[in-house]
Scaffold this motif. Structure first.
Motif, PDB file in Angstrom:
ATOM      1  N   UNK A 157      14.945   4.593   5.230  1.00 39.19           N
ATOM      2  CA  UNK A 157      13.810   5.191   5.939  1.00 39.19           C
ATOM      3  C   UNK A 157      13.221   6.272   5.045  1.00 39.19           C
ATOM      4  N   UNK A 158      11.898   6.435   5.100  1.00 38.71           N
ATOM      5  CA  UNK A 158      11.259   7.516   4.367  1.00 38.71           C
ATOM      6  C   UNK A 158      10.001   7.944   5.104  1.00 38.71           C
ATOM      7  N   UNK A 159       9.990   9.167   5.567  1.00 41.39           N
ATOM      8  CA  UNK A 159       8.858   9.748   6.297  1.00 41.39           C
ATOM      9  C   UNK A 159       8.328   8.806   7.378  1.00 41.39           C
ATOM     10  N   UNK A 198       0.824  -1.215   0.000  1.00 43.41           N
ATOM     11  CA  UNK A 198       0.000   0.000   0.000  1.00 43.41           C
ATOM     12  C   UNK A 198       0.855   1.261   0.000  1.00 43.41           C
ATOM     13  N   UNK A 199       2.073   1.170   0.534  1.00 46.70           N
ATOM     14  CA  UNK A 199       2.951   2.348   0.577  1.00 46.70           C
ATOM     15  C   UNK A 199       3.382   2.792  -0.809  1.00 46.70           C
ATOM     16  N   UNK A 200       3.278   1.915  -1.786  1.00 42.24           N
ATOM     17  CA  UNK A 200       3.677   2.284  -3.147  1.00 42.24           C
ATOM     18  C   UNK A 200       2.710   3.282  -3.781  1.00 42.24           C
ATOM     19  N   UNK A 201       1.571   3.496  -3.151  1.00 36.81           N
ATOM     20  CA  UNK A 201       0.616   4.498  -3.642  1.00 36.81           C
ATOM     21  C   UNK A 201       0.794   5.840  -2.936  1.00 36.81           C
ATOM     22  N   UNK A 202       1.741   5.914  -2.018  1.00 41.30           N
ATOM     23  CA  UNK A 202       1.922   7.129  -1.228  1.00 41.30           C
ATOM     24  C   UNK A 202       3.142   7.922  -1.683  1.00 41.30           C
ATOM     25  N   UNK A 203       3.280   9.112  -1.116  1.00 44.55           N
ATOM     26  CA  UNK A 203       4.301  10.050  -1.595  1.00 44.55           C
ATOM     27  C   UNK A 203       5.717   9.561  -1.386  1.00 44.55           C
ATOM     28  N   UNK A 204       5.927   8.657  -0.449  1.00 42.92           N
ATOM     29  CA  UNK A 204       7.300   8.184  -0.234  1.00 42.92           C
ATOM     30  C   UNK A 204       7.784   7.345  -1.414  1.00 42.92           C
ATOM     31  N   UNK A 205       6.859   6.812  -2.213  1.00 39.16           N
ATOM     32  CA  UNK A 205       7.224   5.923  -3.325  1.00 39.16           C
ATOM     33  C   UNK A 205       7.214   6.617  -4.673  1.00 39.16           C
ATOM     34  N   UNK A 206       6.357   7.629  -4.835  1.00 31.76           N
ATOM     35  CA  UNK A 206       6.128   8.220  -6.155  1.00 31.76           C
ATOM     36  C   UNK A 206       5.674   9.657  -5.994  1.00 31.76           C
ATOM     37  N   UNK A 207       5.995  10.491  -6.966  1.00 33.11           N
ATOM     38  CA  UNK A 207       5.468  11.856  -7.007  1.00 33.11           C
ATOM     39  C   UNK A 207       4.090  11.793  -7.658  1.00 33.11           C
ATOM     40  N   UNK A 208       3.069  11.786  -6.819  1.00 32.81           N
ATOM     41  CA  UNK A 208       1.687  11.631  -7.273  1.00 32.81           C
ATOM     42  C   UNK A 208       1.330  12.715  -8.288  1.00 32.81           C
ATOM     43  N   UNK A 250       3.589  15.948   6.039  1.00 33.63           N
ATOM     44  CA  UNK A 250       4.531  14.880   6.346  1.00 33.63           C
ATOM     45  C   UNK A 250       4.101  14.156   7.619  1.00 33.63           C
ATOM     46  N   UNK A 251       4.058  12.831   7.574  1.00 34.75           N
ATOM     47  CA  UNK A 251       3.709  12.060   8.763  1.00 34.75           C
ATOM     48  C   UNK A 251       4.739  12.251   9.872  1.00 34.75           C
ATOM     49  N   UNK A 252       5.994  12.422   9.483  1.00 37.46           N
ATOM     50  CA  UNK A 252       7.065  12.564  10.468  1.00 37.46           C
ATOM     51  C   UNK A 252       7.176  13.975  11.033  1.00 37.46           C
ATOM     52  N   UNK A 253       6.455  14.925  10.438  1.00 39.59           N
ATOM     53  CA  UNK A 253       6.490  16.314  10.915  1.00 39.59           C
ATOM     54  C   UNK A 253       5.119  16.951  10.677  1.00 39.59           C
ATOM     55  N   UNK A 254       4.095  16.484  11.410  1.00 42.75           N
ATOM     56  CA  UNK A 254       2.721  16.907  11.126  1.00 42.75           C
ATOM     57  C   UNK A 254       2.445  18.386  11.378  1.00 42.75           C
ATOM     58  N   UNK A 255       3.303  19.036  12.132  1.00 41.65           N
ATOM     59  CA  UNK A 255       3.081  20.456  12.410  1.00 41.65           C
ATOM     60  C   UNK A 255       3.601  21.366  11.301  1.00 41.65           C
ATOM     61  N   UNK A 256       4.385  20.799  10.389  1.00 42.27           N
ATOM     62  CA  UNK A 256       4.913  21.616   9.292  1.00 42.27           C
ATOM     63  C   UNK A 256       3.788  21.987   8.339  1.00 42.27           C
ATOM     64  N   UNK A 257       3.641  23.266   8.081  1.00 45.81           N
ATOM     65  CA  UNK A 257       2.598  23.737   7.172  1.00 45.81           C
ATOM     66  C   UNK A 257       3.154  23.852   5.755  1.00 45.81           C
ATOM     67  N   UNK A 258       2.397  23.324   4.786  1.00 48.07           N
ATOM     68  CA  UNK A 258       2.808  23.394   3.377  1.00 48.07           C
ATOM     69  C   UNK A 258       1.621  23.893   2.550  1.00 48.07           C
ATOM     70  N   UNK A 259       1.313  25.172   2.636  1.00 50.95           N
ATOM     71  CA  UNK A 259       0.085  25.684   2.027  1.00 50.95           C
ATOM     72  C   UNK A 259       0.195  26.051   0.544  1.00 50.95           C
TER      73      UNK A 259
END
Length: 238
Positions: A89-91, A37-47, A140-149
């Motif tokens: 490791x990725x996110x 399932x991780x292959x559908x997420x951002x750590x695997x591919x630029x959606x 980012x799961x590893x940094x949920x407070x980071x805002x990317x608007x």
């Protein structure tokens, strides 16, 4: 198509669309040791990048080269000695299958052929221009407070010529633009450093927000915006 890349021949315009992280493909003889399932997420591919790149190649009459394997197999947008080349490791997710992987084998199969083909395509152009297409996760799961608007980021290292042209055009098209955001091209710009900046070839590097290019409507919207912007940059710089 080789396993290293997919080439789309949209036409003869001297503009090369480069999409390092367009694929989530993992060859059958490589076991990353992760939940598929991780292959559908951002750590695997630029959606969204593959679809936008295909649309742009057709719209502009340009060639596109899409990375043929997941960034978890090998990261095509890393220098050959970079620590993140073969991620363990990725996110927050461990990639256990990479711990004892043969880096040289992955380089020979994927990294070297991909970059060799990019160089060949550029060498065949009289006045080349590169459009580098990536996408970023809004959270980012590893940094949920980071805002990317931002809707789109424009990245560059030393050569900001196209960025200075593109940013006001993207803003005029209604996008919220991050200049060197969500991260700086001075840090993560390996493919463009190698093929564009090292050779004096002008380029525009963009990062689209993944939740905005996750469906066909969003992909069509971004392709329609990016096409004229890339042409404007190319006209001014080649």
């Amino acid at each position: 198509m080789t396993q290293a890349y997919e080439q789309i021949d949209g036409g003869g315009l001297d503009l090369l669309i480069v999409a390092d992280h367009a694929s989530a493909h993992v060859p059958a003889n490589i076991d990353l040791g992760i939940n598929p399932a991780l292959l559908h997420e951002h750590i695997a591919v630029d959606i969204g990048v593959a679809e936008v790149s295909r649309s742009l190649a057709e719209q502009l009459g340009a060639t596109a080269i899409l990375g043929g394997v997941s960034r978890l197999v090998i990261d095509l947008n890393r220098e050959e000695d970079a620590p993140g080349l073969l991620p363990v490791m990725s996110d927050g997710h461990a990639i256990p299958g990479n711990r004892d992987a043969d880096l040289n084998d992955r380089m020979m199969r994927f990294h070297h052929p991909y970059h060799h083909r990019v160089a060949q395509l550029l060498d065949a152009m009289t006045s080349p221009f590169i459009l580098s297409v990536h996408s970023f996760t809004p959270k980012l799961a590893s940094d949920p407070d980071q805002q990317r608007p931002w809707d789109i980021g424009v990245l560059y290292n030393q050569d900001d010529r196209a960025a200075r042209i593109a940013i006001p055009l993207l803003e005029a098209a209604g996008l919220k633009v991050g200049d060197q955001l969500p991260y700086a091209g001075t840090l993560l710009n390996a493919t463009m450093n190698r093929h564009a900046e090292a050779n004096g070839i002008p380029y525009l590097g963009v990062e689209m927000r993944q939740d905005l290019v996750g469906d066909a409507e969003g992909q069509a919207r971004f392709a329609a915006i990016l096409g004229p912007v890339a042409l404007a940059c190319r006209r001014a710089l080649t």
